[in-house]
Design an enzyme around this catalytic site. Structure first.
Site, mmCIF file in Angstrom:
data_model
loop_
_atom_site.group_PDB
_atom_site.id
_atom_site.type_symbol
_atom_site.label_atom_id
_atom_site.label_comp_id
_atom_site.label_asym_id
_atom_site.label_seq_id
_atom_site.Cartn_x
_atom_site.Cartn_y
_atom_site.Cartn_z
ATOM 1 N N SER A 109 50.452 31.751 24.425
ATOM 2 C CA SER A 109 51.070 32.726 23.145
ATOM 3 C C SER A 109 52.293 33.113 22.826
ATOM 4 O O SER A 109 52.949 32.231 23.581
ATOM 5 C CB SER A 109 49.893 34.699 23.309
ATOM 6 O OG SER A 109 49.897 34.670 21.994
ATOM 7 N N ASP A 233 41.792 30.252 14.541
ATOM 8 C CA ASP A 233 42.881 31.074 15.905
ATOM 9 C C ASP A 233 43.289 32.135 14.233
ATOM 10 O O ASP A 233 44.865 31.478 13.497
ATOM 11 C CB ASP A 233 43.693 30.338 16.834
ATOM 12 C CG ASP A 233 44.644 31.512 17.298
ATOM 13 O OD1 ASP A 233 44.680 32.767 16.660
ATOM 14 O OD2 ASP A 233 45.397 31.312 17.553
ATOM 15 N N HIS A 263 41.943 33.462 19.642
ATOM 16 C CA HIS A 263 43.322 32.842 19.933
ATOM 17 C C HIS A 263 43.304 32.045 21.726
ATOM 18 O O HIS A 263 44.319 32.573 21.904
ATOM 19 C CB HIS A 263 43.428 33.998 19.741
ATOM 20 C CG HIS A 263 45.506 33.997 20.393
ATOM 21 N ND1 HIS A 263 46.344 32.934 19.292
ATOM 22 C CD2 HIS A 263 46.348 34.684 20.370
ATOM 23 C CE1 HIS A 263 47.427 33.234 19.829
ATOM 24 N NE2 HIS A 263 47.521 34.824 20.216
#
Length: 285
Positions: A109, A233, A263
């Protein structure tokens, strides 16, 4: 604040080269990698750490109305956590201090983009980047870029964090993790990790993440790169992965789409993710 002070709980485990740096994302800590460690540590040395605003690394007092937090050293400015560039400098400083060179960085991320920035600052530190659920810009833009969010969505998200942080966590975490299989057992743990953040810092970091535009940085990345994301996602649409593939390393990046939700491939698709990582590790010397 020194750059390395943004990092806590540094661990080196396993044996073998090159070193694999595992950098976690927003709100969580290095335990997000726990399901991967037994396999990866058999053949490689792993460098893990916590961002100091998240999970086990969070030990900072609440900010006052001016954005200053009280410490024994007289206070810290929240701007220390408002820049992904500053966090990239912290990664560079840590790796230089530990004399880690030619590493494979697996960034999840926000840390995926932090890894991209770090690779442009000191390319010799990295032999390969693995960008897990990465996005250089979460906002859609008028030039046709599809980030997945409109400004009104992000403004509402930030408002929810600011006004009722704990309720936002209860709503956000199940969607982000994906409540299936092994992920279901992690939801409560992740909620606790998010709640350990101080709300003022959580808001500051969220603004830095969701309002960033790092597309120019992406064009500067020359380190060989593998991009990995799930097919569904809600934070990062597949279009973002395709964008990164086109732009990184002059279009030479590899894109791997794992069929699944959420995610966090490191929780919901462990066998598939390890297969991809093994291929990367076998080809990086």
């Amino acid at each position: 604040m020194k750059m390395v002070d943004l990092i806590a709980n540094v661990r080196l485990i396993g044996e073998g080269e090159p070193t694999v740096v595992l950098a976690h994302g927003y709100g969580i800590d290095q335990s997000t990698w726990d399901l991967l460690l037994p396999h990866l540590s058999r053949s490689h040395r792993l460098l893990l750490f916590d961002w100091n605003f998240a999970g086990a690394g969070s030990g900072i007092a609440d900010a006052d109305e001016h954005g200053i937090v009280d410490t024994d050293e007289g206070g810290l400015d929240l701007s220390s956590w408002s820049s992904l560039s500053a966090l990239a400098e912290a990664v560079v400083a840590l790796m230089e201090r530990l004399q880690v060179r030619g590493a494979i960085l697996v960034g999840h991320s926000m840390s995926a983009m932090i890894g991209c920035i770090a690779s442009t600052r000191n390319p010799r530190l990295f032999s390969h980047l693995v960008l897990l659920s990465a996005s250089p810009r979460y906002l859609n833009s008028g030039d046709g870029y599809e980030g997945g969010f409109e400004m009104t969505n992000v403004e509402q998200l930030l408002s929810n964090i600011k006004s009722d942080f704990h309720s936002w966590i209860d709503n956000f975490i199940p969607l982000a993790v994906g409540i299936t299989g092994a992920a279901a057992t992690m939801v409560d743990k992740f909620k606790a990790s998010f709640r350990s953040m101080k709300p003022a810092i959580a808001y500051t970091v969220a603004r830095a993440v969701f309002l960033c535009d790092l597309r120019d940085i992406v064009d500067e990345v020359e380190t060989p790169t593998t991009i990995i994301q799930t097919s569904n996602d809600f934070v990062v649409p597949v279009a973002v992965g395709r964008y990164l593939q086109r732009r990184i390393n002059k279009g030479q990046a590899t894109l791997e789409i794992i069929d699944g939700d959420g995610h966090f491939p490191q929780l919901v698709a462990v066998p598939e993710l390890l297969q991809i990582l093994d291929r990367v590790l076998q080809h990086v010397v």
